[in-house]
Write a protein that holds these residues in place. Sequence first.
Motif, short mmCIF file in Angstrom:
data_model
loop_
_atom_site.label_atom_id
_atom_site.label_comp_id
_atom_site.label_asym_id
_atom_site.label_seq_id
_atom_site.Cartn_x
_atom_site.Cartn_y
_atom_site.Cartn_z
N CYS A 76 0.92 -1.36 0.15
CA CYS A 76 -0.07 0.07 0.24
C CYS A 76 0.81 1.44 -0.06
O CYS A 76 0.45 2.04 -0.78
CB CYS A 76 -0.89 -0.05 1.28
N ASN A 77 1.88 1.32 0.79
CA ASN A 77 2.94 2.32 0.73
C ASN A 77 3.56 2.48 -0.55
O ASN A 77 3.71 3.85 -0.95
CB ASN A 77 3.93 2.21 1.79
N PHE A 81 -1.66 5.63 -3.07
CA PHE A 81 -3.07 5.85 -3.18
C PHE A 81 -3.28 6.40 -1.86
O PHE A 81 -4.46 7.28 -1.78
CB PHE A 81 -3.76 4.60 -3.40
N ALA A 82 -2.54 6.31 -0.76
CA ALA A 82 -3.11 7.05 0.51
C ALA A 82 -1.80 7.45 1.42
O ALA A 82 -0.58 7.24 0.91
CB ALA A 82 -3.58 5.91 1.60
N ALA A 83 -1.97 8.16 2.41
CA ALA A 83 -0.77 8.60 3.12
C ALA A 83 -0.09 7.42 3.60
O ALA A 83 -0.61 6.18 3.99
CB ALA A 83 -1.33 9.64 4.25
N THR A 86 -0.89 4.18 6.11
CA THR A 86 -2.56 4.25 6.38
C THR A 86 -3.02 3.24 5.43
O THR A 86 -2.48 2.70 4.35
CB THR A 86 -3.20 5.62 6.19
N CYS A 88 -5.11 1.65 2.29
CA CYS A 88 -5.38 1.98 1.02
C CYS A 88 -6.80 1.59 0.58
O CYS A 88 -7.18 0.20 0.81
CB CYS A 88 -4.49 1.45 0.02
N PRO A 89 -7.77 2.32 0.50
CA PRO A 89 -9.28 1.79 0.20
C PRO A 89 -9.10 1.11 -1.20
O PRO A 89 -8.56 1.55 -2.13
CB PRO A 89 -10.09 3.15 0.43
#
Length: 148
Positions: A76-77, A81-83, A86, A88-89
């Motif tokens: 995810c990192n 896509f997200a901070a 945190t 990732c939806p």
Amino acid sequence: MALRVAQARFINEQAGQSLVELAISLPVLLLIVLGLADVGRAFYYTSAITNAAREGAIFASRQPAAGDPLVAQHACNETGFAAYNTACPGLGATRTCNVSPCTAASDVTVEVTYDLKLITALMAQRILPAGADTIHLRAASKFPVVAQ
């Protein structure tokens, strides 16, 4: 003089034709332009999740004791896509080893999936069947385990 009156009458009779042509062709043109935007977005997200799967597999091969949530967070990192650190939806990542538990003699595979919502969903739901407003993207990467 009679010629000018006939020309004026002809122009007045043709005044609404352009508006009707625009009303007929505009939805089709918008669907084409938004469809091209969706293709570009799908290419971008496919590239991002491919890199995330590769990075997650490298991380899992170097740290085979790391749990699935840690590998998923690392993937995810990588996407952006997200901070950082945190959730990732819409992004899912799974890790599998061909031998259980993961050892230096095994390979680790990380599969990343993402459900891309289409921009053209509002227009497409009128034409296409239900559930056609998302594209399921998938990428996988496989690396040999290099650490114990």
